[in-house]
Design an enzyme around this catalytic site. Structure first.
Site, short mmCIF file in Angstrom:
data_model
loop_
_atom_site.label_atom_id
_atom_site.label_comp_id
_atom_site.label_asym_id
_atom_site.label_seq_id
_atom_site.Cartn_x
_atom_site.Cartn_y
_atom_site.Cartn_z
N SER A 180 -2.14 35.15 -126.10
CA SER A 180 -1.97 34.29 -127.28
C SER A 180 -0.50 33.96 -127.42
O SER A 180 0.36 34.69 -126.89
CB SER A 180 -2.45 35.06 -128.51
N TYR A 227 -2.39 41.91 -135.03
CA TYR A 227 -2.91 41.06 -133.93
C TYR A 227 -1.80 40.85 -132.90
O TYR A 227 -2.01 41.04 -131.70
CB TYR A 227 -3.39 39.72 -134.49
P1 NAP Z 1 -14.40 33.89 -130.50
O1 NAP Z 1 -14.90 32.49 -130.51
O2 NAP Z 1 -14.34 34.65 -131.77
O3 NAP Z 1 -15.24 34.71 -129.41
C1 NAP Z 1 -14.95 36.08 -129.21
C2 NAP Z 1 -15.71 36.56 -128.00
O4 NAP Z 1 -15.35 37.93 -127.78
C3 NAP Z 1 -17.22 36.51 -128.21
O5 NAP Z 1 -17.81 36.16 -126.97
C4 NAP Z 1 -17.53 37.95 -128.57
O6 NAP Z 1 -18.85 38.34 -128.24
C5 NAP Z 1 -16.54 38.71 -127.71
N1 NAP Z 1 -16.28 40.05 -128.25
C6 NAP Z 1 -15.59 40.37 -129.37
N2 NAP Z 1 -15.60 41.70 -129.55
C7 NAP Z 1 -16.29 42.23 -128.51
C8 NAP Z 1 -16.65 43.55 -128.14
N3 NAP Z 1 -16.29 44.60 -128.88
N4 NAP Z 1 -17.38 43.73 -127.03
C9 NAP Z 1 -17.76 42.68 -126.27
N5 NAP Z 1 -17.45 41.40 -126.56
C10 NAP Z 1 -16.72 41.19 -127.67
O7 NAP Z 1 -12.91 33.98 -129.91
P2 NAP Z 1 -12.04 32.93 -129.06
O8 NAP Z 1 -11.31 32.08 -130.03
O9 NAP Z 1 -12.86 32.34 -127.98
O10 NAP Z 1 -10.96 33.94 -128.45
C11 NAP Z 1 -11.03 34.39 -127.12
C12 NAP Z 1 -9.70 35.04 -126.78
O11 NAP Z 1 -8.65 34.08 -126.95
C13 NAP Z 1 -9.32 36.23 -127.67
O12 NAP Z 1 -8.74 37.24 -126.87
C14 NAP Z 1 -8.29 35.64 -128.62
O13 NAP Z 1 -7.39 36.62 -129.10
C15 NAP Z 1 -7.62 34.61 -127.75
N6 NAP Z 1 -6.98 33.51 -128.45
C16 NAP Z 1 -7.68 32.74 -129.33
C17 NAP Z 1 -7.04 31.69 -129.98
C18 NAP Z 1 -7.75 30.81 -130.97
O14 NAP Z 1 -7.07 30.07 -131.71
N7 NAP Z 1 -9.08 30.81 -131.03
C19 NAP Z 1 -5.69 31.44 -129.74
C20 NAP Z 1 -5.01 32.24 -128.82
C21 NAP Z 1 -5.67 33.26 -128.19
P3 NAP Z 1 -20.08 38.18 -129.30
O15 NAP Z 1 -20.46 36.72 -129.29
O16 NAP Z 1 -21.13 39.07 -128.78
O17 NAP Z 1 -19.53 38.60 -130.64
#
Ligand code: NAP
Length: 231
Positions: free
Chosen positions: A131, A144
């Site tokens: 991130s 975070y």
């Molecule tokens: P998201 O839409 O909230 O999806 C999170 C994913 O992680 C889901 O597939 C969820 O599975 C899985 N997950 C969470 N906890 C878990 C656990 N304990 N065991 C197994 N699976 C788990 O998040 P996203 O925005 O795609 O983010 C993905 C990554 O990008 C993260 O590492 C986040 O920190 C990073 N990121 C995000 C952003 C942003 O703005 N969105 C920006 C920078 C970085 P379930 O569906 O089963 O819950």
């Protein structure tokens, strides 16, 4: 007979960035789709030939160890599963720190450790979806950001220890996903996904790292939303 296609395991593939990464890799890779939402994983697997669900709660080390059984060769491991729990230092209790580190750091380290023999067998790629918060910590994002700084340190150490592997840290800015909806709800603003990166744009950066020519190692990729999207 044709050689089998390379195998990729993508955590967090049930939605958001991980689902977009799975779609981007599907034309060239067989896929294990990580997440906990079995129905969402089945639905995506039905859409992507050569893929299958790999449902596991990643903070459960025994379940994770059982789930990696039989994976002897792995070409690409993408860690996209993560949580984003916001709050000032003053309002963040220890259970939030622990949960955030458990999912964003410890689970990543353990899954990687378990899969190292399979990754070494191919000279594979490990992609860490980090991130902007892994590069700079801001007020209200302390636990975070600390977890993402730790994830960057993990990646740097892994890269130094495993020279046969490529370890690629991808640092996106804000992305239009469920996690971002939670962030905006916390901040108290109106959600406008068009102002953020599309998950597909982050997936394209992941693909750039994985498809880089074998002599090249894209160690860190920073992806920001274009300034004129911010309004
Ligand atoms: P998201 O839409 O909230 O999806 C999170 C994913 O992680 C889901 O597939 C969820 O599975 C899985 N997950 C969470 N906890 C878990 C656990 N304990 N065991 C197994 N699976 C788990 O998040 P996203 O925005 O795609 O983010 C993905 C990554 O990008 C993260 O590492 C986040 O920190 C990073 N990121 C995000 C952003 C942003 O703005 N969105 C920006 C920078 C970085 P379930 O569906 O089963 O819950």
């Amino acid at each position: 007979m044709n050689d089998p296609r390379p195998l990729a395991l993508v955590t967090g593939a049930s939605r958001g960035i991980g689902a977009a990464v799975a779609r981007a890799l599907a034309p060239t890779h067989d896929l294990l789709l990580g997440g906990r939402d079995a129905a969402a994983l089945e639905k995506l697997a039905a859409e992507l030939p050569g893929s299958r669900p790999w449902a596991v709660e990643l903070t459960d080390p025994e379940a994770t160890a059982a789930a990696v059984q039989g994976i002897d060769r792995l070409d690409v491991l993408v860690h996209s599963a993560g949580v984003g729990m916001l709050g000032t230092i003053a309002e963040t209790p220890p259970e939030t720190w622990r949960r955030q580190f458990d999912v964003n750091v410890v689970a990543v380290a353990e899954l990687t450790r378990l899969l190292l023999p399979a990754l070494r067998a191919t000279g594979g790629d490990v992609v860490l979806v980090n991130s902007g918060s892994g590069l700079a910590a801001r007020a209200g994002w302390g636990s975070y950001a600390a977890s993402k700084f730790a994830l960057r340190a993990f990646g740097d150490a892994l890269r130094a220890e495993e020279p046969a592997l490529r370890v690629i840290s991808v640092h996106p800015g804000r992305v239009d996903t469920d996690m971002q909806r939670g962030v905006v709800a916390h901040e108290g603003g109106e959600y406008d996904g068009a102002r953020f990166l599309r998950p597909e744009s982050v997936a394209a950066a992941v693909l750039a790292g994985v498809t880089a020519s074998p002599d090249a190692h894209l160690t860190e990729i920073v992806v920001r939303p274009r300034a004129d999207l911010r309004g």
